[in-house]
Design a protein around this motif. Sequence first.
Motif, PDB file in Angstrom:
ATOM      1  N   LYS A 499      34.728  52.986  48.375  1.00  0.00           N
ATOM      2  CA  LYS A 499      35.131  51.728  48.354  1.00  0.00           C
ATOM      3  C   LYS A 499      34.594  50.955  49.624  1.00  0.00           C
ATOM      4  O   LYS A 499      34.085  49.764  49.332  1.00  0.00           O
ATOM      5  CB  LYS A 499      36.647  51.531  48.073  1.00  0.00           C
ATOM      6  N   GLU A 500      34.659  51.372  50.874  1.00  0.00           N
ATOM      7  CA  GLU A 500      34.539  50.874  51.936  1.00  0.00           C
ATOM      8  C   GLU A 500      32.969  50.755  52.164  1.00  0.00           C
ATOM      9  O   GLU A 500      32.557  49.687  52.773  1.00  0.00           O
ATOM     10  CB  GLU A 500      35.203  51.443  53.288  1.00  0.00           C
ATOM     11  N   ASN A 501      32.453  51.785  51.852  1.00  0.00           N
ATOM     12  CA  ASN A 501      30.847  51.791  52.358  1.00  0.00           C
ATOM     13  C   ASN A 501      29.921  51.393  51.002  1.00  0.00           C
ATOM     14  O   ASN A 501      28.850  50.798  51.336  1.00  0.00           O
ATOM     15  CB  ASN A 501      30.474  53.302  52.625  1.00  0.00           C
ATOM     16  N   PHE A 502      30.467  51.322  49.702  1.00  0.00           N
ATOM     17  CA  PHE A 502      29.321  51.099  48.815  1.00  0.00           C
ATOM     18  C   PHE A 502      30.157  49.908  47.854  1.00  0.00           C
ATOM     19  O   PHE A 502      29.428  49.543  46.966  1.00  0.00           O
ATOM     20  CB  PHE A 502      29.128  52.355  48.074  1.00  0.00           C
ATOM     21  N   GLU A 503      31.402  49.491  48.100  1.00  0.00           N
ATOM     22  CA  GLU A 503      32.043  48.534  47.267  1.00  0.00           C
ATOM     23  C   GLU A 503      32.285  48.877  45.999  1.00  0.00           C
ATOM     24  O   GLU A 503      32.171  48.221  44.842  1.00  0.00           O
ATOM     25  CB  GLU A 503      31.253  47.208  47.377  1.00  0.00           C
ATOM     26  N   LEU A 504      32.448  50.190  45.782  1.00  0.00           N
ATOM     27  CA  LEU A 504      32.744  50.763  44.490  1.00  0.00           C
ATOM     28  C   LEU A 504      34.161  50.247  43.913  1.00  0.00           C
ATOM     29  O   LEU A 504      34.990  50.287  44.764  1.00  0.00           O
ATOM     30  CB  LEU A 504      32.878  52.198  44.443  1.00  0.00           C
ATOM     31  N   THR A 505      34.221  49.508  42.742  1.00  0.00           N
ATOM     32  CA  THR A 505      35.172  48.801  42.376  1.00  0.00           C
ATOM     33  C   THR A 505      35.622  49.396  41.015  1.00  0.00           C
ATOM     34  O   THR A 505      34.860  49.325  39.998  1.00  0.00           O
ATOM     35  CB  THR A 505      35.144  47.237  42.158  1.00  0.00           C
ATOM     36  N   PRO A 506      36.904  49.729  40.638  1.00  0.00           N
ATOM     37  CA  PRO A 506      37.511  49.910  39.279  1.00  0.00           C
ATOM     38  C   PRO A 506      37.545  48.643  38.774  1.00  0.00           C
ATOM     39  O   PRO A 506      37.771  47.557  39.121  1.00  0.00           O
ATOM     40  CB  PRO A 506      38.887  50.330  39.601  1.00  0.00           C
ATOM     41  N   ILE A 507      37.241  48.847  37.400  1.00  0.00           N
ATOM     42  CA  ILE A 507      37.368  47.786  36.403  1.00  0.00           C
ATOM     43  C   ILE A 507      38.579  47.286  36.270  1.00  0.00           C
ATOM     44  O   ILE A 507      39.367  48.150  36.412  1.00  0.00           O
ATOM     45  CB  ILE A 507      36.621  47.926  34.848  1.00  0.00           C
ATOM     46  N   THR A 508      38.783  45.784  35.855  1.00  0.00           N
ATOM     47  CA  THR A 508      40.217  45.265  35.614  1.00  0.00           C
ATOM     48  C   THR A 508      40.206  44.999  34.141  1.00  0.00           C
ATOM     49  O   THR A 508      40.401  45.636  33.203  1.00  0.00           O
ATOM     50  CB  THR A 508      40.387  44.276  36.476  1.00  0.00           C
ATOM     51  N   THR A 509      39.771  43.686  33.987  1.00  0.00           N
ATOM     52  CA  THR A 509      39.698  43.256  32.749  1.00  0.00           C
ATOM     53  C   THR A 509      38.555  42.676  32.355  1.00  0.00           C
ATOM     54  O   THR A 509      37.837  42.071  33.577  1.00  0.00           O
ATOM     55  CB  THR A 509      40.750  42.065  32.204  1.00  0.00           C
ATOM     56  N   ALA A 510      37.790  42.115  31.310  1.00  0.00           N
ATOM     57  CA  ALA A 510      36.435  41.746  31.095  1.00  0.00           C
ATOM     58  C   ALA A 510      36.472  40.257  31.805  1.00  0.00           C
ATOM     59  O   ALA A 510      35.415  39.996  32.533  1.00  0.00           O
ATOM     60  CB  ALA A 510      36.306  41.839  29.521  1.00  0.00           C
ATOM     61  N   LYS A 511      37.701  39.717  31.388  1.00  0.00           N
ATOM     62  CA  LYS A 511      37.588  38.189  32.003  1.00  0.00           C
ATOM     63  C   LYS A 511      37.433  38.065  33.358  1.00  0.00           C
ATOM     64  O   LYS A 511      36.777  37.575  33.991  1.00  0.00           O
ATOM     65  CB  LYS A 511      38.765  37.571  31.346  1.00  0.00           C
ATOM     66  N   GLU A 512      38.268  39.122  34.011  1.00  0.00           N
ATOM     67  CA  GLU A 512      38.302  38.927  35.283  1.00  0.00           C
ATOM     68  C   GLU A 512      37.115  39.516  36.376  1.00  0.00           C
ATOM     69  O   GLU A 512      36.846  38.839  37.006  1.00  0.00           O
ATOM     70  CB  GLU A 512      39.632  39.611  35.940  1.00  0.00           C
ATOM     71  N   ASP A 513      36.631  40.402  35.386  1.00  0.00           N
ATOM     72  CA  ASP A 513      35.488  41.047  36.132  1.00  0.00           C
ATOM     73  C   ASP A 513      34.222  40.169  35.868  1.00  0.00           C
ATOM     74  O   ASP A 513      33.397  40.075  37.078  1.00  0.00           O
ATOM     75  CB  ASP A 513      35.310  42.418  35.635  1.00  0.00           C
TER      76      ASP A 513
END
Length: 522
Positions: A499-513
């Motif tokens: 997360k810190e080095n590659f900004e890997l992000t878990p999905i949330t909702t389609a609208k929010e993402d």
Amino acid sequence: MAVAEKMFCFQCEQTMKGIACTKAGVCGKTAPTANLQDDLIGALIGLSKVVPEGDTDSELARLVLDGLFTTLTNVNFDDPAIQALLDKVKAQAQNVEIYDMDKVWHNENEDIRSLKALILLGLKGMAAYAHQAAVLKYVDTTVNNFFFKALRLIGDDNASQDDLLATTMETGKVNFIAMELLDRANTEVYGNPVPVEVPLTIEPGPFIVISGHDLYDLKCLLEQTKGKGINVYTHGEMLPAHGYPELKAYPQLKGNFGTAWQNQQKEFKDMPAPVLFTTNCIMPVRKSYADRVYTTSVVGYPEMQHIGADKDFSPLIEQALELGGYDEPQEMTGINGGHTVTTGFGHDFVLKNADKVIEAVKSGDLKQIILVGGCDGARVGRNYYTQFVKESPENTLILTVACGKYRFNDLQLGSINGLPRMMDMGQCNDSYSAIKVALALADAFDCDVNDLPLSLVLSWYEQKAVSVLLTLLSLGIKNIHLGPTLPAFISPNILDFLKENFELTPITTAKEDLARILTPQM
């Protein structure tokens, strides 16, 4: 009363309770099969320790590819076949010691366990790509040698976290070489893919369905069905085959059967035709169609007829003629009701039309390119990807790779500057195409790839997705949205690092993402 055999498997996205399968695999794998596959991996690790570094001949390398590929999710459920492969590994050196995989799965240091799992699962995915290239006589010594190097490190009980982290990134770099090798093999043998609209209607008469990824198996089947009145339909990840000139030239290659691979138990139920599984995709076979299932290559399932290396598909051809197919056309549809799907937008086509993409970006007609790629699966929450594509604005371009596209690939999204708004670049290994296009666009705009109006929204299911993710990370590509859940084998510390080095992000909702992705550019 006999005590049930235990197992441990957390290599796929659907693993039990998001932790691990310990009694039986959600995929249908039994505990004895899982443990036999662990023994096979342990034997390959043992083999890597007795083979002199750099002294990996083609026979040994092919054995490693076969062994690793066999242990992917949804590839081989046949214990005798796995045992035979294990015996071949043991026979290569008298003193091969089977490494105890519990040392990996239950390592007291969860970060060491996490990194070793990432490397091993990445190797499994890479083996699938290298295996398909090797079938076409395309091999790379860098790739082959790396398998042995990485396996030795996995079997090193004193491996440091720094060495494991470095090798994790190296796995991604070498996988990029493997994907490029397979791309070169496929395009030089079958031609560069061209866009094609593929019907989902099944015509009357005898037919065969072919599933998986291996284009060579399809080529052999097409050659053997010439002039016999048998049509051939792709299934799952075989869909992109329609874009290759050398394959689409066969008039009996008619269209695509069914929807996503995980729907096969329902869709194959009353199908009056045989089906051939060429790579990973096979689910536990139901009695309703068990008499019509054939496997080949490293695929195996108990009591199913296996087609050997001679690729003699006569049994399928005879059964197809005997069953006769449908009497009338079957108007099948995609998940969203569409009657056709498109594919064939490989890097050759996209780069030849890059000026249209660049012009659209500069004019403001195209605000964001979004790669929505990866594997499909049955877990609740995967409708996110359908919603994401449906809700994407008209000034976005959707690129797709791998079988996750079956959630939305029958949608009609219109066009931008003469190009379809949704372009399927092919199989999971064709992530190479997407990466090549991204790097070329970065050169055209004279910027870093992370500065492009490009976002990646990925779904994962099995180990090939792990190898592709490691490739993206090794190239320094950031801001990847990953779902539907995060891998069980990644420890909190390693996840924080990503997360810190590659900004890997878990999905949330389609609208929010979508809002998060589009706001900075719009």
